[in-house]
Design an enzyme around this catalytic site. Sequence first.
Site, PDB file in Angstrom:
ATOM      1  N   ARG A 183       0.852  -1.186   0.000  1.00  0.00           N
ATOM      2  CA  ARG A 183       0.000   0.000   0.000  1.00  0.00           C
ATOM      3  C   ARG A 183       0.892   1.242   0.000  1.00  0.00           C
ATOM      4  O   ARG A 183       1.682   1.444   0.925  1.00  0.00           O
ATOM      5  CB  ARG A 183      -0.912   0.003   1.233  1.00  0.00           C
ATOM      6  CG  ARG A 183      -1.720   1.268   1.333  1.00  0.00           C
ATOM      7  CD  ARG A 183      -2.702   1.292   2.510  1.00  0.00           C
ATOM      8  NE  ARG A 183      -3.318   2.606   2.519  1.00  0.00           N
ATOM      9  CZ  ARG A 183      -3.381   3.414   3.569  1.00  0.00           C
ATOM     10  NH1 ARG A 183      -2.919   3.036   4.751  1.00  0.00           N
ATOM     11  NH2 ARG A 183      -3.919   4.606   3.455  1.00  0.00           N
TER      12      ARG A 183
ATOM     13  N   HIS B 193      -2.965  10.840   0.649  1.00  0.00           N
ATOM     14  CA  HIS B 193      -2.370  10.631   1.959  1.00  0.00           C
ATOM     15  C   HIS B 193      -1.706  11.951   2.371  1.00  0.00           C
ATOM     16  O   HIS B 193      -0.501  12.031   2.575  1.00  0.00           O
ATOM     17  CB  HIS B 193      -1.391   9.454   1.960  1.00  0.00           C
ATOM     18  CG  HIS B 193      -1.143   8.849   3.315  1.00  0.00           C
ATOM     19  ND1 HIS B 193      -1.220   7.496   3.574  1.00  0.00           N
ATOM     20  CD2 HIS B 193      -0.829   9.427   4.504  1.00  0.00           C
ATOM     21  CE1 HIS B 193      -0.937   7.270   4.851  1.00  0.00           C
ATOM     22  NE2 HIS B 193      -0.691   8.434   5.441  1.00  0.00           N
TER      23      HIS B 193
ATOM     24  N   GLU C  82      -7.468   8.435   6.285  1.00  0.00           N
ATOM     25  CA  GLU C  82      -7.758   9.069   7.573  1.00  0.00           C
ATOM     26  C   GLU C  82      -8.215  10.518   7.481  1.00  0.00           C
ATOM     27  O   GLU C  82      -7.527  11.420   7.981  1.00  0.00           O
ATOM     28  CB  GLU C  82      -6.528   9.011   8.489  1.00  0.00           C
ATOM     29  CG  GLU C  82      -6.056   7.618   8.830  1.00  0.00           C
ATOM     30  CD  GLU C  82      -4.928   7.636   9.864  1.00  0.00           C
ATOM     31  OE1 GLU C  82      -4.483   8.727  10.265  1.00  0.00           O
ATOM     32  OE2 GLU C  82      -4.500   6.549  10.264  1.00  0.00           O
TER      33      GLU C  82
HETATM   34  C1  BGC Z   1      -0.862   7.759   9.217  1.00  0.00           C
HETATM   35  C2  BGC Z   1       0.593   7.563   8.875  1.00  0.00           C
HETATM   36  C3  BGC Z   1       1.437   7.817  10.104  1.00  0.00           C
HETATM   37  C4  BGC Z   1       1.048   6.822  11.169  1.00  0.00           C
HETATM   38  C5  BGC Z   1       1.842   6.949  12.451  1.00  0.00           C
HETATM   39  C6  BGC Z   1      -1.259   7.115  10.524  1.00  0.00           C
HETATM   40  O1  BGC Z   1      -2.227   7.875  11.151  1.00  0.00           O
HETATM   41  O2  BGC Z   1      -1.690   7.300   8.184  1.00  0.00           O
HETATM   42  O3  BGC Z   1       0.929   8.410   7.819  1.00  0.00           O
HETATM   43  O4  BGC Z   1       2.806   7.759   9.846  1.00  0.00           O
HETATM   44  O5  BGC Z   1      -0.295   7.035  11.518  1.00  0.00           O
HETATM   45  O6  BGC Z   1       1.642   8.190  13.049  1.00  0.00           O
END
Ligand code: BGC
Length: 474
Positions: free
Chosen positions: A90, A134, A179
Site C-alpha cells: 500500500r 495521503h 484518515e
Molecule cells: C498515518 C501515517 C502515520 C502513522 C503513524 C497514521 O495515522 O496514516 O501516515 O505515519 O499514523 O503516526
Amino acid sequence: MSDYRSEWLHDPAGLAAQMPAGFTMGVATAAFQVEGAVREDGRGPSTWDTFMAQPGRIADGSDASVTDDHYHRYREDVALMKELGVDAYRFSLAWPRIQPGGTGPANKAGIAFYDRLIDELLAAGISPVATLFHWDMPEPLQHKGGWMTRDTASRFADYALLAAQAFGDRVDKWITLNEPTSVTLNGYALGVHAPGATLMFDSLPAVHHQLLGHGLAVQALRSENVTGGIGITNIHSPVVPAKDNFTTRGYAEVFDLVHNRIFADPVLLGHYPKFPFLARKLFKPLIEVDSDDLKTIHQPLDFYGLNYYAPTRIAAGPPADDRSPDGTPAPGLRGLPFHLASFPEFPTTGFGWSIAPEYLEVTLKDYAERYAGVLPPVYITEGGASFDDVVAADGSVDDADRASYLAEHLAVAFASVPGLDLRGYFAWTLMDNWEWAAGFGERFGLVRVDFETLERTPKRSYRWLQQLIASRSS
Ligand code: BGC
Ligand code: BGC
C-alpha cells in the site's frame, strides 16, 4: 526499545498456523513520508512542503525533501518487500506529482514514476494498493481553502480520473482518502499538521468536503472501469470514558463522534450520526447538509480500510499541557473541557500511545455492530508502533518490542469476529520514514534507515514477519 514482549516472538510459525486461508499480508507507506525528490520531474509544492518549512512546526526541525529517497530507490525497496514475502504494497500517489498545480492535465513524468513502481511490484508478484490522498494537497488548492472549500472535492475527483486512466488496468485496490479524521483534527482543528489551521469546531466543513471528495472520486474511478476494488481508509480509535459518570461519558461520546462516527457513518450508512441535543449547535455544518451530497458520499464499496493504532481514554477537565498525540503543542487543546488521558494498565510506544491489541478486537466488534449488514470486506490498512530503536555495534536492531506489537495485533486479526469479513493486515511501515510533525524522531519501520547514508537494514521485526509469512500454509 521497550520491554514489551509477545509469546509469539519465538514462534512465528505457531501464529502463522492461525492465519485464515487467503489472508493478505502487506506493508504500507505514504508518498510524502518516503519519496523525497520533492522538486524533481515537475512535482508541484504541497501543503506539507509549506508546513515543514515554517519554523517550529516539526519537532526536530527536519524536512522531507530527501527522507528515504524512495523515488530513486524504489527498486531496492520493492526487492526488500519481495524478500519479506508480502502479498501487497500500500503506497500513496502524490497528487502534486500527478497534477502539480492541482488542476489540469497529468504531468507525464509524475505518471511515469508510478508506472515504474507499479510494474516493478507486479514483476515481483506484489499487488499494488494505491491511496489517492495521503495528506499532500497541491499548494494552489490549499490557497483556495483546501478541504474547507467545496470545490476541492471536485478537483479531487478530476485527479482520481487521471489516476484511473493511467493506472486503472494494474492497481489491485484503490483507497480514496487516508484518515480524513486525522486531516481534520490535526490539520484543520488543532494545527499540528498541514495546513496548520486552528479552527477547532469551525473545521467541520473539511469533514464534509473530504467525504464528498471521496464519493466523487469513487464515481470517477468507476466511470473508468478500473479493474481493482475501491475503498476508503478511516482510522478508528475506540473511546473509553476515564470515569463512569454522566459528564465523562458525554465527552467520550462527543469524541467518538468527532474521531470515528462522522467519517464512517456517512460512507457506510448514508447519513451523519445523531448528535447529542446539547452539542447540536456545534455540529450544525453537518446537520444542515444537502441530502444529495449524502447520496454521493454513500457509494457502494468493494472493501473498507481500517487503521488501528491505539484506543483513546477521555477524562473530564482541560488538559494539563497542550501536547497533542502527535507530539507537538496544540494550544487549542487548552480550550476543551476534556482531555486525552493515558491508560495506566497498558505499556506505551515511543509516541506514548497505548499498546492494546484487545482494543483492535473492540474496534472490529464496534464495526460489526455499528455497520451490521452493510459492511464490505475489511482490510486493516495500517497498524504499527514507533520505538526508540537501539542499533548494535554490528548495525543490527533487535526490536523485539515492534515484532511483539505486530504479533499481538495479528493474533487478534487472525481470530474471527462474527459479522466481519477481515481479509488482510498492512504493517505500518516498511521502513523508517519522515513521521510528519515528529520528523525523524519516531521510527515505525520494519527496516532501519540511516538517514545520513540512506542505507536500509532489516530489523528483527522484519525477520520475524518474514518467518511468519514463509511458514503459512496458504
Ligand atoms: C498515518 C501515517 C502515520 C502513522 C503513524 C497514521 O495515522 O496514516 O501516515 O505515519 O499514523 O503516526
Ligand atoms: C490521532 C489520535 C489517536 C492516535 C492513536 C493520532 O494520530 O491524532 O487521535 O488517538 O493517533 O490512534
